[in-house]
Scaffold this motif. Sequence first.
Motif, mmCIF file in Angstrom:
data_model
loop_
_atom_site.group_PDB
_atom_site.id
_atom_site.type_symbol
_atom_site.label_atom_id
_atom_site.label_comp_id
_atom_site.label_asym_id
_atom_site.label_seq_id
_atom_site.Cartn_x
_atom_site.Cartn_y
_atom_site.Cartn_z
ATOM 1 N N GLN A 100 0.840 -1.199 0.000
ATOM 2 C CA GLN A 100 0.000 0.000 0.000
ATOM 3 C C GLN A 100 0.878 1.254 0.000
ATOM 4 N N PRO A 101 0.354 2.348 -0.562
ATOM 5 C CA PRO A 101 1.122 3.599 -0.482
ATOM 6 C C PRO A 101 1.035 4.181 0.921
ATOM 7 N N LEU A 102 1.921 5.094 1.218
ATOM 8 C CA LEU A 102 1.806 5.837 2.468
ATOM 9 C C LEU A 102 0.484 6.603 2.440
ATOM 10 N N PRO A 103 -0.091 6.912 3.595
ATOM 11 C CA PRO A 103 -1.334 7.690 3.619
ATOM 12 C C PRO A 103 -1.146 9.049 2.950
ATOM 13 N N LEU A 104 -2.234 9.623 2.477
ATOM 14 C CA LEU A 104 -2.182 10.936 1.849
ATOM 15 C C LEU A 104 -1.763 12.005 2.862
ATOM 16 N N LEU A 105 -2.445 12.064 3.980
ATOM 17 C CA LEU A 105 -2.126 12.996 5.061
ATOM 18 C C LEU A 105 -1.844 12.174 6.311
ATOM 19 N N TRP A 106 -0.694 12.375 6.912
ATOM 20 C CA TRP A 106 -0.383 11.631 8.118
ATOM 21 C C TRP A 106 0.705 12.345 8.905
ATOM 22 N N CYS A 132 -7.104 11.265 11.809
ATOM 23 C CA CYS A 132 -7.723 12.577 12.062
ATOM 24 C C CYS A 132 -6.685 13.679 11.998
ATOM 25 N N VAL A 133 -6.008 13.756 10.868
ATOM 26 C CA VAL A 133 -4.968 14.753 10.685
ATOM 27 C C VAL A 133 -5.607 16.053 10.217
ATOM 28 N N GLY A 134 -5.383 17.098 10.966
ATOM 29 C CA GLY A 134 -5.904 18.404 10.579
ATOM 30 C C GLY A 134 -4.835 19.206 9.869
ATOM 31 N N ILE A 135 -5.222 19.888 8.801
ATOM 32 C CA ILE A 135 -4.255 20.734 8.098
ATOM 33 C C ILE A 135 -4.779 22.167 7.977
#
Length: 183
Positions: A100-106, A132-135
Motif C-alpha cells: 500500500q502507499p503511504l497515507p495521503l495525510l499523516w 484525524c490529521v488536521g491541516i
Amino acid sequence: EWHSSGDGKYLEGGIEKGAMLVDQRFLPRIVEGEVRCMMIGDNLVELIHKKPKAGGLSATLQSGAIYTKYPPDAPEFENLVANFKLDLPRIMEAFDISDQPLPLLWTADYIFGEKDEDGKDTFHVGEFNCACVGITQQLHQAKLVGETAFRFCFPEVDADVHNDVNAEERSSKRQKSVNGQDQ
C-alpha cells in the motif's frame, strides 16, 4: 480508585481479532513536548514542536500547549529528520502493508529521548496518525495534497507528468484519465 467505562478485555480474541496493547516506557522529556512530522504522502512538509503548558504533559492546543513550526531542514531537528528519512521506506512494511502507499495525510509524533554522546537530541516515536490529521494551519499545502492524491489515484498518468510532455498534452491525458477514456 480508578474507574473505566470499558470492559478491560483489551487482549481478548488475540491478535487475530485485532487485540493488542502497546507498552511504552515513560520518557521524562515529554515535559519538553513532542515533535510532529507533518507528511503529505512521502513528503515531509513541516515540523511542529508541540510544547505543553508549564507543568503539563498534554501537547494539544486545547490544553494550552505552544506550537512552533519549523521547516523540514531546521538544524534543531537534523538528527530526527535524518533518522526519519532512513525509516520512511520501512514504515508500511512494519505494519505488514508494504503493498500500500503511504497515507495521503499523516503525522509521526516523536518524544525527546536521551542526549547522544555528542549532546544531540534523540527521539522516540510516540504515534503515527492518519485517522484525524488536521491541516487547517497548512492550507498553503493544498496544491501538494491534490498533486499527491492524483499521483496515488492515477499512477499511470503520473509517469508522463514528469517527462518532457507539454502542459496541454498533460492536461488532456489527465482529463481522459479522469473521464475513464483510453489514452
